[in-house]
Write a protein that holds these residues in place. Structure first.
Motif, PDB file in Angstrom:
ATOM      1  N   UNK A  96      -0.722  32.751  29.202  1.00 15.16           N
ATOM      2  CA  UNK A  96      -0.867  33.363  30.523  1.00 15.16           C
ATOM      3  C   UNK A  96      -0.211  32.466  31.569  1.00 15.16           C
ATOM      4  N   UNK A  97       0.117  33.004  32.735  1.00 17.47           N
ATOM      5  CA  UNK A  97       0.743  32.192  33.781  1.00 17.47           C
ATOM      6  C   UNK A  97      -0.078  30.960  34.167  1.00 17.47           C
ATOM      7  N   UNK A  98      -1.386  31.095  34.241  1.00 19.84           N
ATOM      8  CA  UNK A  98      -2.211  29.950  34.640  1.00 19.84           C
ATOM      9  C   UNK A  98      -2.157  28.844  33.598  1.00 19.84           C
ATOM     10  N   UNK A  99      -2.236  29.205  32.323  1.00 17.98           N
ATOM     11  CA  UNK A  99      -2.200  28.200  31.249  1.00 17.98           C
ATOM     12  C   UNK A  99      -0.807  27.596  31.132  1.00 17.98           C
ATOM     13  N   UNK A 100       0.221  28.462  31.122  1.00 15.90           N
ATOM     14  CA  UNK A 100       1.597  27.984  30.989  1.00 15.90           C
ATOM     15  C   UNK A 100       1.978  27.118  32.184  1.00 15.90           C
ATOM     16  N   UNK A 101       1.618  27.548  33.382  1.00 14.53           N
ATOM     17  CA  UNK A 101       1.918  26.772  34.583  1.00 14.53           C
ATOM     18  C   UNK A 101       1.262  25.414  34.571  1.00 14.53           C
ATOM     19  N   UNK A 102       0.007  25.356  34.119  1.00 11.15           N
ATOM     20  CA  UNK A 102      -0.722  24.076  34.067  1.00 11.15           C
ATOM     21  C   UNK A 102      -0.076  23.126  33.072  1.00 11.15           C
ATOM     22  N   UNK A 103       0.352  23.638  31.921  1.00 15.23           N
ATOM     23  CA  UNK A 103       1.000  22.796  30.914  1.00 15.23           C
ATOM     24  C   UNK A 103       2.325  22.229  31.438  1.00 15.23           C
ATOM     25  N   UNK A 104       3.112  23.077  32.071  1.00 13.65           N
ATOM     26  CA  UNK A 104       4.404  22.644  32.588  1.00 13.65           C
ATOM     27  C   UNK A 104       4.219  21.634  33.715  1.00 13.65           C
ATOM     28  N   UNK A 105       3.287  21.880  34.600  1.00 18.06           N
ATOM     29  CA  UNK A 105       3.004  20.957  35.702  1.00 18.06           C
ATOM     30  C   UNK A 105       2.615  19.583  35.164  1.00 18.06           C
ATOM     31  N   UNK A 106       1.746  19.572  34.173  1.00 11.99           N
ATOM     32  CA  UNK A 106       1.311  18.304  33.573  1.00 11.99           C
ATOM     33  C   UNK A 106       2.472  17.561  32.924  1.00 11.99           C
ATOM     34  N   UNK A 107       3.322  18.305  32.193  1.00  9.67           N
ATOM     35  CA  UNK A 107       4.459  17.677  31.513  1.00  9.67           C
ATOM     36  C   UNK A 107       5.459  17.115  32.512  1.00  9.67           C
ATOM     37  N   UNK A 108       5.751  17.878  33.555  1.00  9.82           N
ATOM     38  CA  UNK A 108       6.705  17.424  34.565  1.00  9.82           C
ATOM     39  C   UNK A 108       6.213  16.156  35.268  1.00  9.82           C
ATOM     40  N   UNK A 109       4.930  16.100  35.537  1.00 13.25           N
ATOM     41  CA  UNK A 109       4.386  14.961  36.282  1.00 13.25           C
ATOM     42  C   UNK A 109       4.183  13.731  35.400  1.00 13.25           C
ATOM     43  N   UNK A 110       3.948  13.941  34.101  1.00 13.69           N
ATOM     44  CA  UNK A 110       3.690  12.792  33.224  1.00 13.69           C
ATOM     45  C   UNK A 110       4.939  12.277  32.517  1.00 13.69           C
ATOM     46  N   UNK A 111       5.812  13.188  32.086  1.00 10.43           N
ATOM     47  CA  UNK A 111       6.985  12.745  31.312  1.00 10.43           C
ATOM     48  C   UNK A 111       8.290  12.796  32.094  1.00 10.43           C
TER      49      UNK A 111
END
Length: 376
Positions: A56-71
């Motif tokens: 879903x957009x909320x789950x996918x968005x949260x995963x991408x946000x986390x990856x962008x900010x951490x890696x």
């Protein structure tokens, strides 16, 4: 002064006053013609594993946000929206961060893994900025473009008058359809300007006219009224009712489930899910059964708290069933402008026509300079 001489003088000065902007617009337009196709070239294919569903957009968005900010060491990442494409194409996420006010990246919509940016995305963003505002602030560059393209439209009309032979016969037609490379630069410049301009005049006028509908609201309104007989409704973004806030509901998931039942998401067409960006913002949903075209977009807006459908988008927010042929022709403006209305063949035509349009001010200037030096 004879009428033909007056028109030739107007044609010259219109060309000199708008030429530089026309060259920039034409060549940036040509460069942008295949941006979507080139952007998809380096995309990695995605495919779901057994029983794997789209996130879903909320789950996918949260995963991408986390990856962008951490890696990726991005800070203050804010997801703007997600566009789901049919398998095997990846989805695309648009976002802002401390580094940029707009960016996009491809992602696997089944597991949230980042893939790559669309090929040449930075280059095409640069080209589009030039095409829209000459790389100047919008409030400065856009009016310059609008005025220059309006002048160019008049120049094309004067060019029609000059191109039409005084007497129609085989010799005069041949002269206007032939490029002579054997009688010096002056004749070559003239033939390149006259012949290529005459052959491509109608498609250039179509590109110019559709561009003018975005530059001048009065042209867009009258064009729409002429096509449909209806009043033109400006694009408007609706707002949510902030008096009905309910934090107990996961409205985003409810909306996603509704859309998943309504549209063949991930199987056919594209689905853009734009997130509210303000307290009174709305969910903007754009489904397109034919993603290669623009006029087939279906716009829907939902209150971010109640999920009640809200009216917005002006004429673009109309229900598809209620659109007349006039509505559809008007909405084809971008597809006509880009050549996309004719598929890849249409884009090739638009590319070649844009290059020709960009060459006209240059060959016109060359003719003027050559004659000016002869007089001296």
């Amino acid at each position: 002064m004879k009428k033909r001489k007056i028109i030739r003088t107007l044609h010259l000065w219109f060309g000199l006053s708008s030429g530089l902007v026309v060259v920039i617009m034409a060549f940036t337009g040509a460069c942008y013609a295949f941006s979507k196709e080139i952007g998809a070239m380096g995309s990695k294919s995605v495919a779901p594993a057994a029983n794997e569903a789209l996130l879903s957009p909320s789950v996918l968005g949260a995963k991408v946000k986390s990856t962008l900010e951490t890696t990726k060491r991005e800070r203050n990442v804010n997801i703007l929206g997600i566009t789901y494409q049919p398998v095997p194409s990846p989805s695309t996420i648009t976002y802002t961060s401390a580094k940029t006010d707009y960016n996009e990246i491809n992602v696997n919509p089944y597991n949230g893994k980042l893939l790559n940016k669309p090929t040449g995305s930075s280059f095409f963003h640069f080209i589009l900025a030039g095409h829209r505002s000459l790389w100047l602030p919008h409030q400065i560059g856009h009016p310059i473009i609008a005025c220059s393209i309006a002048i160019f439209a008049i120049e094309l009309l004067t060019g029609i008058f000059l191109w039409i032979p005084r007497r129609w016969n085989r010799k005069s037609i041949k002269q206007r359809l032939h490029i002579d490379t054997r009688h010096g630069r002056s004749k070559l410049y003239y033939d390149l300007h006259n012949t290529l301009g005459g052959i491509t005049l109608i498609p250039i006028l179509l590109i110019v006219f559709t561009g003018l509908t975005w530059s001048f609201s009065s042209i867009a309104k009258n064009y729409y009224i002429l096509l449909t007989g209806k009043q033109y409704e400006e694009w408007t973004m609706p707002v949510s009712d902030t008096t009905r806030v309910d934090t107990t509901k996961n409205v985003e998931m409810i909306l996603w489930k509704k859309l998943s039942r309504t549209y063949p998401t991930g199987k056919k067409g594209s689905l853009r899910f734009d997130l509210p960006q303000a307290v009174d913002g709305v969910y903007t949903i754009v489904y397109n059964p034919r993603p290669e075209l623009n006029y087939t977009n279906e716009y829907h807006f939902y209150d971010r708290y109640s999920l009640k459908p809200v009216k917005g988008g002006g004429i673009y927010g109309q229900e598809k069933e209620k659109q007349s042929w006039g509505d559809k022709i008007f909405m084809m403006s971008y597809d006509i402008h880009s050549g996309g209305i004719g598929g890849i063949f249409g884009k090739v035509i638009a590319f070649l026509v844009s290059l020709t349009a960009g060459s006209l001010p240059l060959t016109g200037l060359a003719i003027w300079l050559h004659r000016h030096r002869k007089k001296e």
